[in-house]
Design a protein around this motif. Structure first.
Motif, short mmCIF file in Angstrom:
data_model
loop_
_atom_site.label_atom_id
_atom_site.label_comp_id
_atom_site.label_asym_id
_atom_site.label_seq_id
_atom_site.Cartn_x
_atom_site.Cartn_y
_atom_site.Cartn_z
N GLN A 1 0.85 -1.20 0.00
CA GLN A 1 0.00 0.00 0.00
C GLN A 1 0.88 1.24 0.00
OE1 GLN A 1 -2.67 0.19 3.32
NE2 GLN A 1 -3.63 2.08 2.65
N GLN A 3 0.88 5.46 0.46
CA GLN A 3 0.12 6.55 1.08
C GLN A 3 0.81 7.87 0.76
OE1 GLN A 3 -2.72 6.12 3.00
NE2 GLN A 3 -2.98 8.32 3.19
N SER A 5 1.02 12.00 0.88
CA SER A 5 0.63 13.08 1.78
C SER A 5 1.47 14.31 1.49
CB SER A 5 0.80 12.64 3.24
OG SER A 5 2.17 12.36 3.50
N CYS A 20 5.49 9.88 0.01
CA CYS A 20 4.79 8.64 -0.35
C CYS A 20 5.37 7.54 0.50
CB CYS A 20 4.96 8.35 -1.83
SG CYS A 20 4.22 6.80 -2.37
N SER A 23 3.72 0.73 2.87
CA SER A 23 3.52 -0.27 3.92
C SER A 23 3.31 -1.61 3.25
CB SER A 23 2.32 0.10 4.80
OG SER A 23 1.15 0.18 4.03
N GLY A 112 -0.84 5.08 -5.07
CA GLY A 112 -1.36 5.68 -3.86
C GLY A 112 -2.67 6.38 -4.16
N GLN A 113 -3.27 6.94 -3.13
CA GLN A 113 -4.61 7.50 -3.26
C GLN A 113 -4.64 8.94 -3.75
OE1 GLN A 113 -2.87 7.75 -0.65
NE2 GLN A 113 -3.43 9.65 0.39
N THR A 115 -2.85 13.14 -3.38
CA THR A 115 -2.87 14.27 -2.44
C THR A 115 -3.00 15.54 -3.27
OG1 THR A 115 -1.73 15.33 -0.59
CG2 THR A 115 -0.33 14.46 -2.35
#
Length: 121
Positions: A1, A3, A5, A20, A23, A112-113, A115
């Motif tokens: 995953q 992430q 930010s 970024c 995990s 990732g999602q 930002t």
């Protein structure tokens, strides 16, 4: 995953650093990239980092710097001299086995999602 930010609102000429974090994966095993998508536009390549090289879109050369801290399992995008046209959702991506390049979305396996970066004039 993955992430992403660090996005936010900044005035033109300002700076931001995106992160970024990975995990469940070891970033050092992957080539990594940043893409961005502005409203109403296609997602476009921004920068990529392999174990040996970095690559940048012409529009960000000299202003953006991609880096990775393998000990922290994190990738960064340092952005300076931001312009309103840099406004977009920024996505990080990881490529496992080499897939023929680094500047196209289809070359990447994990995303990732996103930002949001907003640059005001």
């Amino acid at each position: 995953q993955l992430q992403a930010s660090g996005g936010g609102l900044v005035q033109a000429g300002g700076s931001l650093r995106l992160s970024c974090a990975a995990s469940g994966r070891t970033l050092s095993l992957y080539s990594m990239g940043w893409f961005r998508q502005a409203p109403g536009k296609e997602r476009e390549f921004v920068a990529a980092a392999t174990s040996r090289s970095t690559y940048y879109a012409d529009s960000v050369k000299g202003r953006f710097t991609i880096s990775r801290d393998n000990a922290k399992n994190t990738m960064y995008l340092q952005m300076i001299s931001l312009k309103p046209e840099d406004t977009a959702v920024y996505y990080c991506a990881a490529q496992g086995n080499y897939r023929g390049g680094y500047t196209e979305r289809v070359r990447y396996d994990y995303w990732g999602q996103g930002t949001l970066v907003t640059v005001s004039s």
